[in-house]
Design a protein around this motif. Structure first.
Motif, mmCIF file in Angstrom:
data_model
loop_
_atom_site.group_PDB
_atom_site.id
_atom_site.type_symbol
_atom_site.label_atom_id
_atom_site.label_comp_id
_atom_site.label_asym_id
_atom_site.label_seq_id
_atom_site.Cartn_x
_atom_site.Cartn_y
_atom_site.Cartn_z
ATOM 1 N N VAL A 81 15.149 -4.643 66.294
ATOM 2 C CA VAL A 81 16.091 -4.979 67.367
ATOM 3 C C VAL A 81 16.424 -6.455 67.286
ATOM 4 O O VAL A 81 15.527 -7.302 67.261
ATOM 5 C CB VAL A 81 15.477 -4.690 68.754
ATOM 6 N N CYS A 82 17.706 -6.763 67.256
ATOM 7 C CA CYS A 82 18.112 -8.167 67.237
ATOM 8 C C CYS A 82 18.061 -8.742 68.642
ATOM 9 O O CYS A 82 18.673 -8.195 69.568
ATOM 10 C CB CYS A 82 19.522 -8.314 66.665
ATOM 11 N N THR A 83 17.333 -9.850 68.787
ATOM 12 C CA THR A 83 17.253 -10.526 70.093
ATOM 13 C C THR A 83 17.763 -11.964 69.995
ATOM 14 O O THR A 83 17.495 -12.762 70.887
ATOM 15 C CB THR A 83 15.796 -10.525 70.611
ATOM 16 N N ASN A 84 18.477 -12.279 68.904
ATOM 17 C CA ASN A 84 19.046 -13.630 68.798
ATOM 18 C C ASN A 84 20.089 -13.816 69.908
ATOM 19 O O ASN A 84 20.546 -12.847 70.520
ATOM 20 C CB ASN A 84 19.697 -13.819 67.428
ATOM 21 N N LEU A 85 20.457 -15.070 70.120
ATOM 22 C CA LEU A 85 21.235 -15.408 71.315
ATOM 23 C C LEU A 85 22.483 -14.539 71.545
ATOM 24 O O LEU A 85 22.635 -13.990 72.633
ATOM 25 C CB LEU A 85 21.595 -16.896 71.306
ATOM 26 N N PRO A 86 23.390 -14.397 70.555
ATOM 27 C CA PRO A 86 24.586 -13.586 70.855
ATOM 28 C C PRO A 86 24.235 -12.170 71.311
ATOM 29 O O PRO A 86 24.847 -11.644 72.238
ATOM 30 C CB PRO A 86 25.338 -13.583 69.515
ATOM 31 N N CYS A 87 23.223 -11.570 70.679
ATOM 32 C CA CYS A 87 22.811 -10.230 71.100
ATOM 33 C C CYS A 87 22.099 -10.279 72.447
ATOM 34 O O CYS A 87 22.279 -9.392 73.283
ATOM 35 C CB CYS A 87 21.904 -9.587 70.049
ATOM 36 N N ALA A 88 21.286 -11.307 72.640
ATOM 37 C CA ALA A 88 20.553 -11.424 73.903
ATOM 38 C C ALA A 88 21.524 -11.499 75.079
ATOM 39 O O ALA A 88 21.261 -10.958 76.155
ATOM 40 C CB ALA A 88 19.652 -12.655 73.872
ATOM 41 N N GLU A 122 16.211 -10.813 63.341
ATOM 42 C CA GLU A 122 17.130 -11.951 63.397
ATOM 43 C C GLU A 122 18.560 -11.422 63.310
ATOM 44 O O GLU A 122 18.773 -10.230 63.096
ATOM 45 C CB GLU A 122 16.845 -12.910 62.239
ATOM 46 N N CYS A 123 19.532 -12.326 63.451
ATOM 47 C CA CYS A 123 20.939 -11.920 63.429
ATOM 48 C C CYS A 123 21.250 -11.087 62.184
ATOM 49 O O CYS A 123 20.885 -11.436 61.073
ATOM 50 C CB CYS A 123 21.847 -13.141 63.458
ATOM 51 N N MET A 124 21.907 -9.968 62.422
ATOM 52 C CA MET A 124 22.265 -9.060 61.331
ATOM 53 C C MET A 124 23.758 -9.117 61.031
ATOM 54 O O MET A 124 24.283 -8.270 60.308
ATOM 55 C CB MET A 124 21.862 -7.629 61.704
ATOM 56 N N GLY A 125 24.424 -10.095 61.616
ATOM 57 C CA GLY A 125 25.861 -10.242 61.374
ATOM 58 C C GLY A 125 26.683 -9.169 62.077
ATOM 59 O O GLY A 125 27.806 -8.893 61.674
ATOM 60 N N ALA A 126 26.115 -8.573 63.097
ATOM 61 C CA ALA A 126 26.824 -7.521 63.827
ATOM 62 C C ALA A 126 26.827 -7.849 65.316
ATOM 63 O O ALA A 126 26.747 -6.953 66.161
ATOM 64 C CB ALA A 126 26.161 -6.174 63.574
ATOM 65 N N CYS A 127 26.924 -9.139 65.630
ATOM 66 C CA CYS A 127 26.803 -9.607 67.010
ATOM 67 C C CYS A 127 27.802 -8.911 67.935
ATOM 68 O O CYS A 127 27.490 -8.640 69.092
ATOM 69 C CB CYS A 127 27.003 -11.111 67.071
ATOM 70 N N GLY A 128 28.989 -8.633 67.424
ATOM 71 C CA GLY A 128 30.019 -8.000 68.249
ATOM 72 C C GLY A 128 29.681 -6.583 68.644
ATOM 73 O O GLY A 128 30.319 -6.011 69.534
ATOM 74 N N PRO A 131 24.123 -4.308 71.912
ATOM 75 C CA PRO A 131 22.838 -4.480 71.213
ATOM 76 C C PRO A 131 22.797 -3.645 69.930
ATOM 77 O O PRO A 131 23.319 -2.529 69.889
ATOM 78 C CB PRO A 131 21.797 -3.946 72.203
ATOM 79 N N VAL A 132 22.148 -4.199 68.899
ATOM 80 C CA VAL A 132 22.064 -3.475 67.630
ATOM 81 C C VAL A 132 20.606 -3.208 67.273
ATOM 82 O O VAL A 132 19.720 -4.009 67.540
ATOM 83 C CB VAL A 132 22.748 -4.243 66.479
ATOM 84 N N VAL A 133 20.401 -2.048 66.656
ATOM 85 C CA VAL A 133 19.075 -1.642 66.170
ATOM 86 C C VAL A 133 19.250 -1.183 64.735
ATOM 87 O O VAL A 133 20.108 -0.336 64.438
ATOM 88 C CB VAL A 133 18.491 -0.486 67.022
HETATM 89 S S1 FES Z 1 22.866 -12.150 67.017
HETATM 90 FE FE1 FES Z 1 22.313 -10.070 66.862
HETATM 91 S S2 FES Z 1 23.508 -9.329 65.201
HETATM 92 FE FE2 FES Z 1 24.036 -11.419 65.400
#
Ligand code: FES
Length: 157
Positions: A81-88, A122-128, A131-133
């Motif tokens: 699970v991405c929890t980096n800022l844009p996803c958070a 970490e960011c998976m380049g799918a911030c848009g 939430p991504v898993v």
């Molecule tokens: S911050 Fe989650 S995919 Fe970029």
């Protein structure tokens, strides 16, 4: 140590690079080995390093740097699970918390039935699409609301 099919796939990776740049195939080779074995033991890393023709330490550097490589056994399904800022900002932490509560495990843990391992990514380049898993390093699941998580877990069971 690895099946003929995996070795053939590694040969395909090696063929992508000049003979004096074989080390460039190590990431793909480790990925192929992990897909077959489920995780990368020290023996597997050293075997792959030897097959590619690089020092074991160089293969360890790669295997320990990128979090797609598992250096210990994981569940049948590794959920990252991405929890980096844009996803958070778009529910990534909530999705992680929901998965923790639903599965009864924290990050880096595996359910007692061996089915799921939960990983903070970490960011998976799918911030848009947050939430991504990411399932087993390969399958990206987008817009993972609680309902979508429920549907995904039901699908995987
Ligand atoms: S911050 Fe989650 S995919 Fe970029």
């Amino acid at each position: 140590m690895l099946s003929p099919q995996s070795l053939q796939q590694i040969d395909t990776e090696l063929a992508k690079y000049p003979a004096d740049q074989r080390r460039s195939a190590i990431m793909g080779a480790l990925r192929i080995a992990q897909t077959e074995k489920g995780w990368l033991s020290a023996e597997t890393i050293e075997y792959v390093a030897d097959y590619v023709g690089i020092a074991p330490a160089a293969a360890y550097e790669i295997a320990t740097f990128y979090n797609m490589y598992d250096l210990a056994p994981v569940g049948k399904y590794k959920l990252t699970v991405c929890t980096n800022l844009p996803c958070a900002l778009r529910g990534g932490v909530n999705a992680a918390d929901y998965l923790k509560q639903k599965l009864g495990i924290g990050f880096g843990e595996t359910t007692s039935d061996g089915l799921y391992t939960l990983v903070e990514g970490e960011c998976m380049g799918a911030c848009g699409d947050a939430p991504v898993v990411l399932v087993n390093n390969h399958k990206m699941c987008s817009f993972m609301t609680e309902e979508a998580i429920e549907a995904k877990l039901a699908e995987l069971r």
